[in-house]
Design an enzyme around this catalytic site. Sequence first.
Site, PDB file in Angstrom:
ATOM      1  N   ASP A  40       0.822  -1.220   0.000  1.00 27.62           N
ATOM      2  CA  ASP A  40       0.000   0.000   0.000  1.00 27.62           C
ATOM      3  C   ASP A  40       0.855   1.269   0.000  1.00 27.62           C
ATOM      4  OD1 ASP A  40       1.069  -0.063   2.512  1.00 27.62           O
ATOM      5  OD2 ASP A  40      -0.824   0.230   3.585  1.00 27.62           O
ATOM      6  N   GLY A  41       2.181   1.127  -0.072  1.00 26.73           N
ATOM      7  CA  GLY A  41       3.056   2.302  -0.137  1.00 26.73           C
ATOM      8  C   GLY A  41       3.680   2.674   1.203  1.00 26.73           C
ATOM      9  N   LYS A 197      14.168  41.544  -3.850  1.00 22.51           N
ATOM     10  CA  LYS A 197      13.146  40.975  -4.739  1.00 22.51           C
ATOM     11  C   LYS A 197      11.856  40.792  -3.957  1.00 22.51           C
ATOM     12  CE  LYS A 197      13.854  36.051  -3.917  1.00 22.51           C
ATOM     13  NZ  LYS A 197      14.748  34.929  -4.053  1.00 22.51           N
ATOM     14  N   ASP A 223      23.677  31.911  -3.113  1.00 23.02           N
ATOM     15  CA  ASP A 223      22.380  31.612  -2.492  1.00 23.02           C
ATOM     16  C   ASP A 223      22.485  30.301  -1.724  1.00 23.02           C
ATOM     17  OD1 ASP A 223      19.736  32.024  -1.879  1.00 23.02           O
ATOM     18  OD2 ASP A 223      19.116  32.373  -3.949  1.00 23.02           O
TER      19      ASP A 223
HETATM   20  C1  R5P Z   1      14.955  32.396  -1.022  1.00 22.15           C
HETATM   21  O1  R5P Z   1      14.755  32.865   0.074  1.00 22.15           O
HETATM   22  C2  R5P Z   1      16.020  31.382  -1.260  1.00 22.15           C
HETATM   23  O2  R5P Z   1      17.215  31.714  -0.616  1.00 22.15           O
HETATM   24  C3  R5P Z   1      16.275  31.189  -2.734  1.00 22.15           C
HETATM   25  O3  R5P Z   1      16.710  32.407  -3.285  1.00 22.15           O
HETATM   26  C4  R5P Z   1      15.048  30.781  -3.454  1.00 22.15           C
HETATM   27  O4  R5P Z   1      14.298  29.855  -2.725  1.00 22.15           O
HETATM   28  C5  R5P Z   1      15.416  30.213  -4.788  1.00 22.15           C
HETATM   29  O5  R5P Z   1      14.252  29.750  -5.399  1.00 22.15           O
HETATM   30  P1  R5P Z   1      14.038  29.885  -6.953  1.00 22.15           P
HETATM   31  O6  R5P Z   1      15.227  29.255  -7.612  1.00 22.15           O
HETATM   32  O7  R5P Z   1      12.760  29.112  -7.212  1.00 22.15           O
HETATM   33  O8  R5P Z   1      13.891  31.341  -7.262  1.00 22.15           O
END
Ligand code: R5P
Length: 320
Positions: A40-41, A197, A223
């Site tokens: 069932d997973g 942003k 990031d």
């Molecule tokens: C945002 O707070 C994160 O640090 C990343 O910048 C973000 O989640 C990246 O997501 P995506 O590539 O979808 O813009």
Amino acid sequence: MSDQNELKLFTGNAHPELAQKVAERLGIELGRLTVSRFSDGEIRVKIEESIRGCDVFILQPTCAPVNESLMELLVLQDAFKRASAHRVVPVIPYYGYARQDKKLKPREPITAKLIADLIMTAGADRIFALDLHAGQIQGFFNAPVDHLHAAPLLARYYVESGLKASETVVVSPDVGGVERATIFSEYLGSGLAIIAKRRPAPNQCEVTEFIGDVNHKTAILVDDLIDTGGSALQAAGLLAERGASRILACCTHPVLSGDALRKLDASPLEEIVVTDTIPIPQQKRIPKLKILSVAPILADAIRRIHCHQSVSTLFETNSQ
Ligand code: R5P
């Protein structure tokens, strides 16, 4: 190493390749277990060796398929706890559900806290994580959290590739990432720029402000993760308009959902450096993607945690 509580490393199905690299680095065999599914997973776990009194580390990023990876981790923790492990330590190279770490609008969940509660309830004695989306998430766990960063590994890559600090600007693609980008620029000794942003809808973003100067410079977007690639794409477009001579990007967690890589491949980004906290299938390994392994960082930290030694020196060196 402590001779009282043997160190054992196990993994679920989320990222066995990384677990294998870490085990090799530690000079041990991966622990034997079976993680399968009932018809069932439901998840079925069978630990195939005694772990009574052992220091058990479970390496499992909670990456896609996110809910499967997470549930496997929880069921594994429960199995090890009930099998009388001395300590159960989830090693979570990528902690999913982390971006919902506060209520931005009414009637929203805080999943980063919910997942922390689940991990604690399943019997974690401490947590080891790499680049949590926000440092404060450590406080969601009612146990010690060893929180390490990939920044020294990524920064060293750029230093070794001969990048000149005076001609480089580290760029934060959002205000939330300024602290991370600042630390990164300090590693490199370079300048810093900041993009602001907004997100009009989930997984969509729009650049609103830019602070800094990238004209005739190499811009490095830093990031914690790249998911849809929207943030990186918007930022790369802006940096090209502002006259950057080269546009590079790096992140710790290559979430890369949907057709992110196709879009990034067609963007002005020259190179995207990521780590292997999340598996990247062969078909997604485009030439401009460079993958660095966090296995040495994870292995060093696991060894230190096992031996009750400080892991803070790894913040500075991430020794290879
Ligand atoms: C945002 O707070 C994160 O640090 C990343 O910048 C973000 O989640 C990246 O997501 P995506 O590539 O979808 O813009």
